[in-house]
Structures are given as C-alpha cells and as structure tokens.
Design an enzyme around this catalytic site. Sequence first.
Site, PDB file in Angstrom:
ATOM      1  CB  CYS A   1       5.984  11.335  36.128  1.00  0.00           C
ATOM      2  SG  CYS A   1       7.013  11.412  37.618  1.00  0.00           S
TER       3      CYS A   1
ATOM      4  CB  CYS B   1       8.323  16.003  37.914  1.00  0.00           C
ATOM      5  SG  CYS B   1       8.536  14.877  36.540  1.00  0.00           S
TER       6      CYS B   1
ATOM      7  CB  CYS C   1       8.477  12.199  40.607  1.00  0.00           C
ATOM      8  SG  CYS C   1       9.715  12.845  39.471  1.00  0.00           S
TER       9      CYS C   1
ATOM     10  CE  LYS D   1      13.434   9.297  35.256  1.00  0.00           C
ATOM     11  NZ  LYS D   1      12.075   9.889  35.209  1.00  0.00           N
TER      12      LYS D   1
ATOM     13  NE  ARG E   1      15.270  16.686  36.217  1.00  0.00           N
ATOM     14  CZ  ARG E   1      16.008  16.139  37.165  1.00  0.00           C
ATOM     15  NH1 ARG E   1      16.791  16.903  37.908  1.00  0.00           N
ATOM     16  NH2 ARG E   1      15.958  14.839  37.387  1.00  0.00           N
TER      17      ARG E   1
ATOM     18  CD  GLU F   1      13.867  -0.359  41.269  1.00  0.00           C
ATOM     19  OE1 GLU F   1      12.742  -0.626  40.819  1.00  0.00           O
ATOM     20  OE2 GLU F   1      14.043   0.348  42.272  1.00  0.00           O
TER      21      GLU F   1
ATOM     22  CE  LYS G   1      14.613   9.509  31.440  1.00  0.00           C
ATOM     23  NZ  LYS G   1      13.420  10.089  31.962  1.00  0.00           N
TER      24      LYS G   1
ATOM     25  CE1 TYR H   1      13.097  14.598  23.900  1.00  0.00           C
ATOM     26  CE2 TYR H   1      15.225  13.746  24.639  1.00  0.00           C
ATOM     27  CZ  TYR H   1      13.915  14.105  24.915  1.00  0.00           C
ATOM     28  OH  TYR H   1      13.425  13.962  26.185  1.00  0.00           O
TER      29      TYR H   1
HETATM   30  C1  PBG Z   1       9.806  12.609  34.385  1.00  0.00           C
HETATM   31  C2  PBG Z   1      10.795  12.349  33.295  1.00  0.00           C
HETATM   32  C3  PBG Z   1      12.104  12.858  33.140  1.00  0.00           C
HETATM   33  C4  PBG Z   1      12.564  12.394  31.897  1.00  0.00           C
HETATM   34  C5  PBG Z   1      11.545  11.604  31.366  1.00  0.00           C
HETATM   35  N1  PBG Z   1      10.475  11.567  32.263  1.00  0.00           N
HETATM   36  C6  PBG Z   1      12.897  13.799  33.945  1.00  0.00           C
HETATM   37  C7  PBG Z   1      13.297  13.511  35.324  1.00  0.00           C
HETATM   38  O1  PBG Z   1      13.150  12.407  35.845  1.00  0.00           O
HETATM   39  O2  PBG Z   1      13.776  14.480  35.917  1.00  0.00           O
HETATM   40  C8  PBG Z   1      13.911  12.732  31.290  1.00  0.00           C
HETATM   41  C9  PBG Z   1      13.994  12.686  29.803  1.00  0.00           C
HETATM   42  C10 PBG Z   1      15.161  13.380  29.208  1.00  0.00           C
HETATM   43  O3  PBG Z   1      16.077  13.875  29.895  1.00  0.00           O
HETATM   44  O4  PBG Z   1      15.186  13.445  27.976  1.00  0.00           O
HETATM   45  N2  PBG Z   1       9.955  11.897  35.559  1.00  0.00           N
HETATM   46 ZN    ZN Z   2       8.749  12.783  37.384  1.00  0.00          ZN
END
Ligand code: PBG
Ligand code: ZN
Length: 329
Positions: free
Chosen positions: A122, A124, A132, A197, A207, A235, A250, A315
């Site tokens: 990604c 971001c 993103c 997602k 973040r 999706e 997710k 985690y």
């Molecule tokens: C990046 C990404 C995110 C997560 C995984 N890849 C954050 C988002 O979309 O803001 C979140 C993972 C987590 O909260 O543990 N796009």
């Molecule tokens: Zn991202």
Amino acid sequence: MSLPDLIVRPRRLRKSPTMRRMVRETSLSANDFIYPLFVDETISEPREVASMPGVSRIPLSHVGDAVREVAALGIPGVILFGIPAKKDAIGSGAWDTHGVVQQAIREAKKASPETCVIADSCFCEYTDHGHCGVLHGDEVDNDETLANLQKEAVSYAEAGVDIVAPSGMMDGMIAAIRTALDAAGFESLPIMSYAVKYASGYFGPFRDAADSTPSFGDRASYQMDPANRREAIKEAELDMAEGADFLMVKPALAYMDIIREVKDANLLPMAVYNVSGEYAMIKAAAEKGWIDEKRVVLETMLSFKRAGADLILSYHALDVARWLNDDRQ
Ligand code: PBG
Ligand code: ZN
C-alpha cells in the site's frame, strides 16, 4: 414424576477431557498464524507502540532475529510493514530498491529462508498525506495508484518476497499486480488480497504503529462501509476472478458473519486480520485484571477458525504459539 425416556443428552459427549477432545470440531496450531512486523528505518533500538503493549517497531538490524524467533515458534509467516525515513506526495519510497521493506525482505529471507515473507502493499506509510494512493484534489486516483502498485509489487518481488498483499482497496488492484508480476517473470508469486476491508475504527492503534494516519478526511471512499454484507461477496468474487490466490477479511472480530459468508462463497484459502484495535482491547482489559488474557485470546483465535479462517494475522501470534507449545508438554 418420571422423566421422558427419549430425553436427548448432549452432555454425554462433554463428560471428560478425553471425550471432549474426541468430538472437538476445530483446533488451533502455530501453522495458522502470520505475525506482523513493523520495521522502522529511522530507529536503531526497538520502540514499543504505546497503544499496543508487547508490540514494537523494530530497526532493520533486528529483522533477522525477529524472523528467527517467529520461525522457532513454528509460525510459518510474517507480514512486513515499513516506516520509511522519507515520505512524498505519491509514496515513491514504496518502490525504491533500497526502501525499508525491500531491505527488510532481504534480511528476513537471509535469516530464515523457509519463513514465508509477505509484504503489505500500500502507500499510506509512504505518502506525506497518509492516504493509500495518489491524490487528485481530495480524492485518491484509482488508476494512477494501480500503476504505482505494479511498481511496488515488482520491487518487492525482486527483493525476494514470497507473497504480496495489496491492502489499499483500489479497484482492479489484483489484475494490475498479477499482470505486472507475470510480465516481470514472477508468475509463480502468489497474491494475498485484502479483498474485504472495512473502513474501521479498529485500525486506530496501527496508525500510530505505522505512522499512517490520513492528514485529512478518512478512507471511506476506498474501504468498505461496515453496514454492507453483500458487497463483501462482490469484492471477494472480483478479486478471485482477477487472480487472487488468498482472500482476506479485515477486521475480524466484529465481522465474524462476513468471514463465514466469504468462506462459503469461494474455494480460496482465507486469511483474517485480527487488527490492532482488537488487540488493544484485550490487552487493556487484561492489564486491568478484568479478563483472563490467555483464555480470551485462545477463545477468540479458535472462533476465527470456527468462522472459516484458514490463516490469522495477529499481534497475539507469538503468545499463542508459546501457549500452544506449553500446553502440549
Ligand atoms: C494499510 C493497512 C492498515 C492495516 C493494515 N494495512 C491500516 C489502514 O488501512 O488504515 C491495519 C492493521 C491493523 O489495524 O492492525 N492500508
Ligand atoms: Zn493503505
């Protein structure tokens, strides 16, 4: 008064630990897990993430040890997130041959060649605005972002990654990446799609960990509306048709219904992401002594499996693997 003869007694099969073991429908193993690693190019010692006790950003010099620890616990894979020293408007650090994730991939594969190294793909973490992809005004431009995703995926492949995992929810991202990987000779490299997602409040602590909070607005124009169920199937089907090898749902905990429905709708292996906010809630309650951490974590992980998950990004993975190993002794 006499009881009816035909009373059905499910309790017969719960009478002893052995009997329960014989009729158990779902089980957990270290094989089910993928452990996320945050690699920060700007530090030389690990730095704990305040909202994620037990999780640290690590410097590149610690990647080898971290991956060896994961492997020693029997966990098959890691997913890498990079915190680069420099960011720009388009996130060009994401396809830099010497970028933080590219270096981390090389370190990880050197330390533990048999570990499956996955790269979250990604922008971001690489954009100075935290969105993103490439911005046009306040909007993320889908197709310009796809062109950059192609470069990013090929760059990770050249560094030796085992799976690329696009997480930006751009339309057509799987087809674009598949085309680019094939053209570069990486037709055997699998894609794990963050297919389903949601725009979720549960990403808050991540973040902080990845330094990827959008500087304005939110991600609702690319991530899914939590209210939607049919759209999850749509999706998933699109990404499968575009050539995804794994699908992901997710977050996980608040989306158990979606996990089950996506699982039943296709034949691909499915991962779920037990995200940062889910982790933080359990850790906070456990720290207060309000819940039994081990019991609640294992129950939550087992429930993801029961709902249909084949793989769990979490985690908690190191703790879970240790607990499973201890319990076997
Ligand atoms: C990046 C990404 C995110 C997560 C995984 N890849 C954050 C988002 O979309 O803001 C979140 C993972 C987590 O909260 O543990 N796009
Ligand atoms: Zn991202």
